[in-house]
Design a protein around this motif. Structure first.
Motif, PDB file in Angstrom:
ATOM      1  N   PRO A  82     -29.393  12.127  -9.712  1.00 55.04           N
ATOM      2  CA  PRO A  82     -30.226  11.409 -10.680  1.00 55.04           C
ATOM      3  C   PRO A  82     -30.502   9.981 -10.217  1.00 55.04           C
ATOM      4  O   PRO A  82     -29.788   9.437  -9.375  1.00 55.04           O
ATOM      5  CB  PRO A  82     -29.379  11.415 -11.949  1.00 55.04           C
ATOM      6  N   ASP A  83     -31.531   9.387 -10.795  1.00 55.81           N
ATOM      7  CA  ASP A  83     -31.890   8.003 -10.484  1.00 55.81           C
ATOM      8  C   ASP A  83     -30.800   7.050 -10.959  1.00 55.81           C
ATOM      9  O   ASP A  83     -30.562   6.023 -10.344  1.00 55.81           O
ATOM     10  CB  ASP A  83     -33.219   7.656 -11.155  1.00 55.81           C
ATOM     11  N   ARG A  84     -30.116   7.417 -12.035  1.00 54.87           N
ATOM     12  CA  ARG A  84     -29.086   6.557 -12.607  1.00 54.87           C
ATOM     13  C   ARG A  84     -27.895   7.404 -13.025  1.00 54.87           C
ATOM     14  O   ARG A  84     -28.054   8.480 -13.586  1.00 54.87           O
ATOM     15  CB  ARG A  84     -29.666   5.832 -13.809  1.00 54.87           C
ATOM     16  N   TYR A 137     -25.927   8.015 -19.444  1.00 57.41           N
ATOM     17  CA  TYR A 137     -26.162   8.372 -18.047  1.00 57.41           C
ATOM     18  C   TYR A 137     -24.945   9.038 -17.401  1.00 57.41           C
ATOM     19  O   TYR A 137     -24.897   9.219 -16.187  1.00 57.41           O
ATOM     20  CB  TYR A 137     -26.560   7.134 -17.238  1.00 57.41           C
ATOM     21  N   THR A 157     -30.026  17.610  -6.074  1.00 61.52           N
ATOM     22  CA  THR A 157     -30.641  16.292  -6.199  1.00 61.52           C
ATOM     23  C   THR A 157     -29.781  15.414  -7.089  1.00 61.52           C
ATOM     24  O   THR A 157     -29.154  15.883  -8.033  1.00 61.52           O
ATOM     25  CB  THR A 157     -32.054  16.394  -6.809  1.00 61.52           C
ATOM     26  N   CYS A 175     -28.287   2.462 -10.217  1.00 64.60           N
ATOM     27  CA  CYS A 175     -29.679   2.791 -10.518  1.00 64.60           C
ATOM     28  C   CYS A 175     -30.476   2.601  -9.227  1.00 64.60           C
ATOM     29  O   CYS A 175     -30.581   1.485  -8.728  1.00 64.60           O
ATOM     30  CB  CYS A 175     -30.244   1.918 -11.627  1.00 64.60           C
ATOM     31  N   VAL A 176     -31.012   3.699  -8.703  1.00 60.47           N
ATOM     32  CA  VAL A 176     -31.732   3.659  -7.437  1.00 60.47           C
ATOM     33  C   VAL A 176     -33.075   2.955  -7.588  1.00 60.47           C
ATOM     34  O   VAL A 176     -33.418   2.087  -6.792  1.00 60.47           O
ATOM     35  CB  VAL A 176     -31.929   5.089  -6.875  1.00 60.47           C
ATOM     36  N   SER A 177     -33.844   3.303  -8.626  1.00 57.23           N
ATOM     37  CA  SER A 177     -35.202   2.762  -8.765  1.00 57.23           C
ATOM     38  C   SER A 177     -35.207   1.256  -9.011  1.00 57.23           C
ATOM     39  O   SER A 177     -36.109   0.565  -8.548  1.00 57.23           O
ATOM     40  CB  SER A 177     -35.950   3.469  -9.890  1.00 57.23           C
ATOM     41  N   GLU A 178     -34.205   0.744  -9.729  1.00 58.37           N
ATOM     42  CA  GLU A 178     -34.142  -0.691  -9.992  1.00 58.37           C
ATOM     43  C   GLU A 178     -33.345  -1.429  -8.921  1.00 58.37           C
ATOM     44  O   GLU A 178     -33.348  -2.658  -8.883  1.00 58.37           O
ATOM     45  CB  GLU A 178     -33.550  -0.945 -11.376  1.00 58.37           C
TER      46      GLU A 178
END
Length: 80
Positions: free
Chosen positions: A6-8, A17, A4, A43-46
């Protein structure tokens, strides 16, 4: 090793990071459907990436970056 991402994640070793093991394995970034090779941080979430902005340097001698918003899709590169 985990499969997996990371988100960032950042290329700069001074960043909290930064993850050398993941970067050695090879990470690719698809931004708005196009594979990008000049991404310094994501950054995936942002929904943003930082890309190098020309040849300009900041006062510490690091390349200037700009934040671009859009759809971010990180993936592991295969050596095939």
């Amino acid at each position: 090793m985990t499969d997996t991402l990371p988100d960032r994640l950042c290329n700069d070793p001074r960043s909290p990071y930064y993850d050398a093991d993941l970067l050695e394995r090879g990470i690719g970034i698809r931004f708005n459907g196009v594979e990008r090779t000049n991404v310094e941080e994501y950054c995936v979430s942002e929904g943003w990436v930082r890309v190098i902005a020309g040849k300009a340097l900041d006062r510490r001698g690091q390349p200037m970056t700009m934040k671009v918003k859009g759809t971010v899709e990180p993936f592991f590169r295969s050596d095939d």
